[in-house]
Design a protein around this motif. Structure first.
Motif, PDB file in Angstrom:
ATOM      1  N   THR A 105      58.126  40.198  -1.833  1.00 42.26           N
ATOM      2  CA  THR A 105      58.319  39.848  -0.426  1.00 42.26           C
ATOM      3  C   THR A 105      58.034  41.017   0.508  1.00 42.26           C
TER       4      THR A 105
ATOM      5  N   TRP B 216      62.107  41.823   5.463  1.00 45.87           N
ATOM      6  CA  TRP B 216      63.277  42.711   5.494  1.00 45.87           C
ATOM      7  C   TRP B 216      64.582  41.915   5.419  1.00 45.87           C
TER       8      TRP B 216
ATOM      9  N   PHE C 192      62.178  40.336  -8.574  1.00 47.99           N
ATOM     10  CA  PHE C 192      61.876  40.579  -7.161  1.00 47.99           C
ATOM     11  C   PHE C 192      61.110  41.896  -6.985  1.00 47.99           C
TER      12      PHE C 192
ATOM     13  N   PHE D  26      60.175  44.279  -3.581  1.00 50.68           N
ATOM     14  CA  PHE D  26      60.338  44.414  -2.130  1.00 50.68           C
ATOM     15  C   PHE D  26      59.250  45.344  -1.599  1.00 50.68           C
TER      16      PHE D  26
ATOM     17  N   ASN E 223      64.002  46.434   2.159  1.00 54.80           N
ATOM     18  CA  ASN E 223      64.840  45.278   2.471  1.00 54.80           C
ATOM     19  C   ASN E 223      66.246  45.754   2.822  1.00 54.80           C
TER      20      ASN E 223
ATOM     21  N   VAL F  64      68.827  45.981  -0.137  1.00 55.63           N
ATOM     22  CA  VAL F  64      68.477  46.703  -1.355  1.00 55.63           C
ATOM     23  C   VAL F  64      68.725  48.203  -1.185  1.00 55.63           C
TER      24      VAL F  64
ATOM     25  N   SER G  13      67.572  51.265   1.519  1.00 50.19           N
ATOM     26  CA  SER G  13      66.125  51.104   1.401  1.00 50.19           C
ATOM     27  C   SER G  13      65.472  51.451   2.733  1.00 50.19           C
TER      28      SER G  13
ATOM     29  N   SER H 263      57.530  49.272  -6.460  1.00 44.56           N
ATOM     30  CA  SER H 263      57.357  47.819  -6.300  1.00 44.56           C
ATOM     31  C   SER H 263      55.876  47.439  -6.282  1.00 44.56           C
TER      32      SER H 263
END
Ligand code: ZN
Length: 325
Positions: free
Chosen positions: A111, A114, A135, A137, A141, A144, A170, A190
């Motif tokens: 994704t 945010w 997941f 990010f 986010n 996170v 994050s 990520s």
């Protein structure tokens, strides 16, 4: 099917999930209406005398960075963090709940958003315990956290499983033309993982991600990860977006031209392969595209309460347990 279905989410997904606003009526922005929706940011820019007429947030933020207005930049970043942190999914099942219950643990949700919706949906659906997709990010986010020393990611506000120190917040990656995905350890990890995911994927669904042209690093990373065209002929590429078909074909041309005819465009998530074949996109894909079988849909029931939705999902989970004990 052990290969992952990779789903890439942009702002249009969160907007589609809560079209009338979140649980408290807070609206979800797209890049073009960002300043009208996230009003505290607009107010802060206006009171600092930053010209905003006729520009979108991406352009204004880039000009703040270039001009070295770090005080305004820090204020804007803090306001954005707190706006998104305050968002909350409505009490009844939403598109995010349906999306997560429709994917398996081998699948991947990457994704750009945010907002906390993905993690809120994960936490409130018990059937997903130990069974949720993975997941990634891609822009950070609000829910996170990360321990840089041990390269461990977890929920913001919790402790690192290894060194027991609080996970640091994050970083949110903000919109500038030349995004550098390598400077932040968590975001770089990520992206690296998404490379691998895309190489293994049998199907890629991009949902409401509208800015590939302005995000050169994202576009080139995704193209690079596509592998050769022979592999791509065996993959399906789905776009879920409310824009016109012509506009989407133009935007995504560099990415889908290798797919020949193996791409689909939907305006509505509930018409997509995920929502029509929940937890079985891989098996449906093999039957339809490799075996040439006529297949029936098993659409996710969008009107059910949580309890009934979990009951509906249960036989699918049980069948997976038998197939893969
Ligand atoms: Zn640690």
């Amino acid at each position: 099917m052990v290969r992952p279905h990779v789903v890439i989410l942009g702002a249009g997904c969160s907007k589609a999930a809560v079209p009338q606003g979140d649980a408290n009526g807070m609206r979800l922005p797209l890049m073009d209406d960002f300043l009208d929706v996230v009003r505290p940011v607009k107010d802060a820019l206006e009171s600092a005398g930053v010209p905003i007429d006729g520009k979108n947030f991406e352009e204004i933020y880039s000009s703040l960075v270039t001009a070295g207005h770090s005080d305004v930049q820090n204020r804007v970043e803090s306001l954005i963090f707190h706006y998104f942190k305050a968002l909350s999914l409505p009490n009844e099942p939403t598109l995010y709940d349906h999306l997560l219950l429709s994917l398996r643990e081998k699948d991947v949700v990457a994704t750009f958003n945010w907002d906390p919706f993905l993690i809120q949906a994960l936490k409130r659906n018990p059937p997903l315990s130990g069974r949720a997709p993975q997941f990634r990010f891609l822009h950070g986010n609000v829910m996170v956290g990360f321990c840089e020393r041990d390269a461990i990611q977890g929920y913001a506000g919790t402790l690192c499983q290894h060194c027991s120190k609080p996970l640091s917040r994050s970083r949110l990656l903000y919109p500038v033309a030349e995004k550098d995905y390598e400077t932040d350890t968590m975001i770089a990890a990520s992206w690296k993982q998404l490379h691998l995911d895309l190489n293994h994927a049998f199907m890629v669904t991009v949902f409401g991600y509208g800015a590939p042209a302005s995000d050169k690093a994202a576009t080139s990373l995704m193209q690079e990860a596509q592998g050769n065209s022979i592999q791509n002929q065996l993959k399906l590429f789905e776009i879920i977006d409310v824009k016109t078909r012509e506009k989407l074909l133009e935007t995504w041309d560099p990415f889908i031209k290798n797919y020949k005819h193996n791409y689909k465009i939907y305006q509505d998530f509930y018409c997509s392969y995920i929502a029509r074949h929940p937890r079985r996109t891989g098996e449906a894909y093999v039957d339809q595209y490799l075996n040439g079988t006529w297949i029936c849909d098993n659409p996710v029931p969008r009107e059910l309460s949580f309890t009934d939705l979990w009951k509906w999902t249960k036989p699918l989970l049980e069948a997976e347990n038998l197939a893969d004990p």
